[in-house]
Scaffold this motif. Structure first.
Motif, PDB file in Angstrom:
ATOM      1  N   ALA A  54      72.873  52.790 116.755  1.00  0.00           N
ATOM      2  CA  ALA A  54      74.102  52.637 115.957  1.00  0.00           C
ATOM      3  C   ALA A  54      75.344  52.827 116.827  1.00  0.00           C
ATOM      4  O   ALA A  54      76.332  52.109 116.695  1.00  0.00           O
ATOM      5  N   LYS A  55      75.300  53.787 117.751  1.00  0.00           N
ATOM      6  CA  LYS A  55      76.457  54.084 118.606  1.00  0.00           C
ATOM      7  C   LYS A  55      76.549  53.204 119.840  1.00  0.00           C
ATOM      8  O   LYS A  55      77.611  53.074 120.424  1.00  0.00           O
ATOM      9  N   GLY A  56      75.385  52.655 120.269  1.00  0.00           N
ATOM     10  CA  GLY A  56      75.350  51.997 121.574  1.00  0.00           C
ATOM     11  C   GLY A  56      75.509  53.028 122.673  1.00  0.00           C
ATOM     12  O   GLY A  56      76.211  52.811 123.661  1.00  0.00           O
ATOM     13  N   ARG A  57      74.857  54.199 122.507  1.00  0.00           N
ATOM     14  CA  ARG A  57      75.056  55.330 123.422  1.00  0.00           C
ATOM     15  C   ARG A  57      74.028  55.328 124.550  1.00  0.00           C
ATOM     16  O   ARG A  57      72.854  55.061 124.307  1.00  0.00           O
ATOM     17  N   PRO A  58      74.436  55.644 125.792  1.00  0.00           N
ATOM     18  CA  PRO A  58      73.459  55.747 126.889  1.00  0.00           C
ATOM     19  C   PRO A  58      72.381  56.793 126.574  1.00  0.00           C
ATOM     20  O   PRO A  58      72.700  57.869 126.064  1.00  0.00           O
ATOM     21  N   GLN A  59      71.130  56.469 126.877  1.00  0.00           N
ATOM     22  CA  GLN A  59      69.985  57.313 126.480  1.00  0.00           C
ATOM     23  C   GLN A  59      69.959  58.684 127.156  1.00  0.00           C
ATOM     24  O   GLN A  59      69.274  59.585 126.708  1.00  0.00           O
ATOM     25  N   ASP A  60      70.678  58.828 128.301  1.00  0.00           N
ATOM     26  CA  ASP A  60      70.619  60.127 128.983  1.00  0.00           C
ATOM     27  C   ASP A  60      71.750  61.053 128.539  1.00  0.00           C
ATOM     28  O   ASP A  60      71.980  62.093 129.140  1.00  0.00           O
ATOM     29  N   ASN A  61      72.464  60.674 127.487  1.00  0.00           N
ATOM     30  CA  ASN A  61      73.559  61.507 126.994  1.00  0.00           C
ATOM     31  C   ASN A  61      73.033  62.316 125.800  1.00  0.00           C
ATOM     32  O   ASN A  61      72.771  61.760 124.743  1.00  0.00           O
ATOM     33  N   ASP A 104      59.604  72.848 122.388  1.00  0.00           N
ATOM     34  CA  ASP A 104      59.003  71.509 122.327  1.00  0.00           C
ATOM     35  C   ASP A 104      59.297  70.762 121.028  1.00  0.00           C
ATOM     36  O   ASP A 104      59.197  69.535 120.988  1.00  0.00           O
ATOM     37  N   ILE A 105      59.645  71.476 119.969  1.00  0.00           N
ATOM     38  CA  ILE A 105      59.918  70.817 118.682  1.00  0.00           C
ATOM     39  C   ILE A 105      61.113  69.855 118.788  1.00  0.00           C
ATOM     40  O   ILE A 105      61.231  68.907 118.012  1.00  0.00           O
ATOM     41  N   ILE A 106      61.990  70.084 119.790  1.00  0.00           N
ATOM     42  CA  ILE A 106      63.118  69.161 120.024  1.00  0.00           C
ATOM     43  C   ILE A 106      62.643  68.073 120.980  1.00  0.00           C
ATOM     44  O   ILE A 106      62.356  68.336 122.153  1.00  0.00           O
ATOM     45  N   PRO A 107      62.547  66.824 120.494  1.00  0.00           N
ATOM     46  CA  PRO A 107      62.028  65.762 121.366  1.00  0.00           C
ATOM     47  C   PRO A 107      63.012  65.397 122.486  1.00  0.00           C
ATOM     48  O   PRO A 107      64.206  65.653 122.371  1.00  0.00           O
ATOM     49  N   GLU A 108      62.477  64.787 123.543  1.00  0.00           N
ATOM     50  CA  GLU A 108      63.307  64.452 124.712  1.00  0.00           C
ATOM     51  C   GLU A 108      64.414  63.462 124.370  1.00  0.00           C
ATOM     52  O   GLU A 108      65.475  63.474 124.993  1.00  0.00           O
ATOM     53  N   VAL A 109      64.167  62.612 123.392  1.00  0.00           N
ATOM     54  CA  VAL A 109      65.206  61.632 123.040  1.00  0.00           C
ATOM     55  C   VAL A 109      66.451  62.366 122.534  1.00  0.00           C
ATOM     56  O   VAL A 109      67.591  61.952 122.786  1.00  0.00           O
ATOM     57  N   THR A 110      66.256  63.509 121.863  1.00  0.00           N
ATOM     58  CA  THR A 110      67.389  64.300 121.359  1.00  0.00           C
ATOM     59  C   THR A 110      68.134  64.978 122.506  1.00  0.00           C
ATOM     60  O   THR A 110      69.361  65.026 122.523  1.00  0.00           O
ATOM     61  N   SER A 111      67.381  65.499 123.488  1.00  0.00           N
ATOM     62  CA  SER A 111      68.006  66.251 124.582  1.00  0.00           C
ATOM     63  C   SER A 111      68.361  65.356 125.768  1.00  0.00           C
ATOM     64  O   SER A 111      68.727  65.869 126.829  1.00  0.00           O
ATOM     65  N   GLY A 112      68.253  64.046 125.591  1.00  0.00           N
ATOM     66  CA  GLY A 112      68.589  63.134 126.686  1.00  0.00           C
ATOM     67  C   GLY A 112      67.701  63.356 127.906  1.00  0.00           C
ATOM     68  O   GLY A 112      68.158  63.198 129.040  1.00  0.00           O
ATOM     69  N   GLY A 113      66.458  63.777 127.659  1.00  0.00           N
ATOM     70  CA  GLY A 113      65.515  63.992 128.766  1.00  0.00           C
ATOM     71  C   GLY A 113      65.668  65.348 129.439  1.00  0.00           C
ATOM     72  O   GLY A 113      64.912  65.666 130.359  1.00  0.00           O
ATOM     73  N   LEU A 114      66.630  66.173 129.012  1.00  0.00           N
ATOM     74  CA  LEU A 114      66.831  67.495 129.632  1.00  0.00           C
ATOM     75  C   LEU A 114      65.852  68.511 129.024  1.00  0.00           C
ATOM     76  O   LEU A 114      65.328  68.305 127.917  1.00  0.00           O
TER      77      LEU A 114
END
Ligand code: AMP
Ligand code: MG
Length: 338
Positions: A54-61, A104-114
């Motif tokens: 929806a935002k067109g946001r970079p995935q690592d943000n 681990d309950i927070i998926p990587e897509v949410t944390s931008g891979g961090l």
């Protein structure tokens, strides 16, 4: 992505509706005290992916996770330092995000891979009700198209997101107007990754040492490894060429006189408008008023097809630092010192 985007008034019934949409994996625009957010279930990778689309946001943000009970911090983060609890007691609910090691309950897509997660307990009563109604933590970045100025009214959200999300809850204009202060910890030290309404001075009432990260005031290259990934993207960027001008009012006026032509606007302080003889916007008298009005005025400049906007430089103390931090990004770091 072809939604019939509904605008919902914040009645109990509509809050339940928003909560149900989020529970079922949809994205809803919600008010918070900082800016409007695009909210989805932070624990559901498919729902969170819809925010990025929806935002067109970079995935690592990375996205900030919003909770509605202080104790929920322990569901999503581990190894929480003692100082984080003291800061939560003082500033939550409120416009402050803490970056902590994620569970681990927070998926990587949410944390931008961090392997960390930003967590906030917002103060806005409607936001709190929506989080409780959804029954899940909400990943909620600012509700603008990536790269555009953030959204501080439901209309701003509609302008950017019509057709891209299922609904927007209209809670009126945001009371703070700039995104949350983002902090991380190094031992007992607090590091400000993004300045906001909770200032360095405020944090010093709880922490002995507060450090402002170098990314706050200087330009970071796209491939730099930065503490706060949002810092490296061209942000808050209206179509107009925004230029910050530092100096007294009289100097600003004569500078503007020399540089004025059609499509050129000034952005001055709220107490200067009666004297200023050229096309202008104003963005508040005090730093907190400037924070409230900043994004609306940058969006207005676009609506009026402004070519160039020369902006009076805000103070860099208190909330002023947050305003300056957003403005230098809107200006692509172009500052003229008179
Ligand atoms: P927005 O959601 O648009 O307010 O942007 C959230 C910003 O918070 C990101 O762009 C980052 O700069 C910062 N942030 C969120 N989570 C983290 C994290 N885990 N580590 C560092 N910075 C973060
Ligand atoms: Mg944003």
């Amino acid at each position: 992505m072809n939604y019939n985007t509904e605008i919902l008034s914040p009645t109990d019934e509509n809050i339940e509706k928003a909560g149900n949409l989020i529970k079922s994996g949809e994205v809803v625009g919600i008010p918070t005290e900082t800016v409007y957010g695009l909210a989805a279930d932070a624990t559901d990778p498919d729902a969170v992916s819809k925010i990025f689309v929806a935002k067109g946001r970079p995935q690592d943000n990375p996205l900030i996770v919003h909770i509605s009970y202080k104790s929920d911090i322990e569901k999503y983060a581990h190894d929480i330092p003692e100082i984080a609890y003291r800061i939560a007691d003082k500033f939550w609910p409120g416009p402050l995000t803490m970056v902590l090691p994620k569970k681990d309950i927070i998926p990587e897509v949410t944390s931008g891979g961090l392997d960390t997660v930003g967590i906030r307990f917002p103060a806005n009563a409607i936001a709190q009700k929506i989080i409780k109604s959804a029954g899940v933590p909400l990943a909620a970045p600012s509700a603008n198209l990536s790269g555009k100025p953030s959204t501080t009214t439901a209309k701003h959200v509609y302008d950017d997101m019509n057709g891209r999300i299922s609904a927007i809850v209209d809670g009126g204009a945001c009371s703070v107007g700039v995104e949350s202060t983002v902090i991380s910890f190094s031992g007992e030290d607090v590091i400000i990754l993004r300045p906001g309404f909770v200032s360095k001075e405020d944090l010093l009432s709880v922490a002995d040492n507060v450090i402002i990260d170098k990314g706050v005031l200087s330009e970071m290259s796209e491939d730099a490894v930065v503490a706060s990934p949002g810092m490296k993207y061209k942000h808050y960027s209206p179509k107009a060429n925004v230029i910050i001008v530092e100096g007294e009012y009289d100097k600003f006026l004569s500078f503007f006189e020399k540089n004025y032509s059609e499509g050129v606007y000034a952005m001055i302080f709220g107490n200067e408008t009666t004297e200023f003889p050229y096309p202008h916007f104003s963005y508040g008298k005090t730093d907190s008023e400037q924070a409230i009005e900043l994004f609306d005025k940058l969006r207005m400049a676009d609506d009026m097809n402004a070519k160039t906007v020369y902006v009076r430089c805000p103070s860099k103390d208190g909330v002023g630092l947050a305003v300056y931090n957003r403005l230098i990004r809107a200006a692509g770091f172009e500052v003229i010192k008179l």
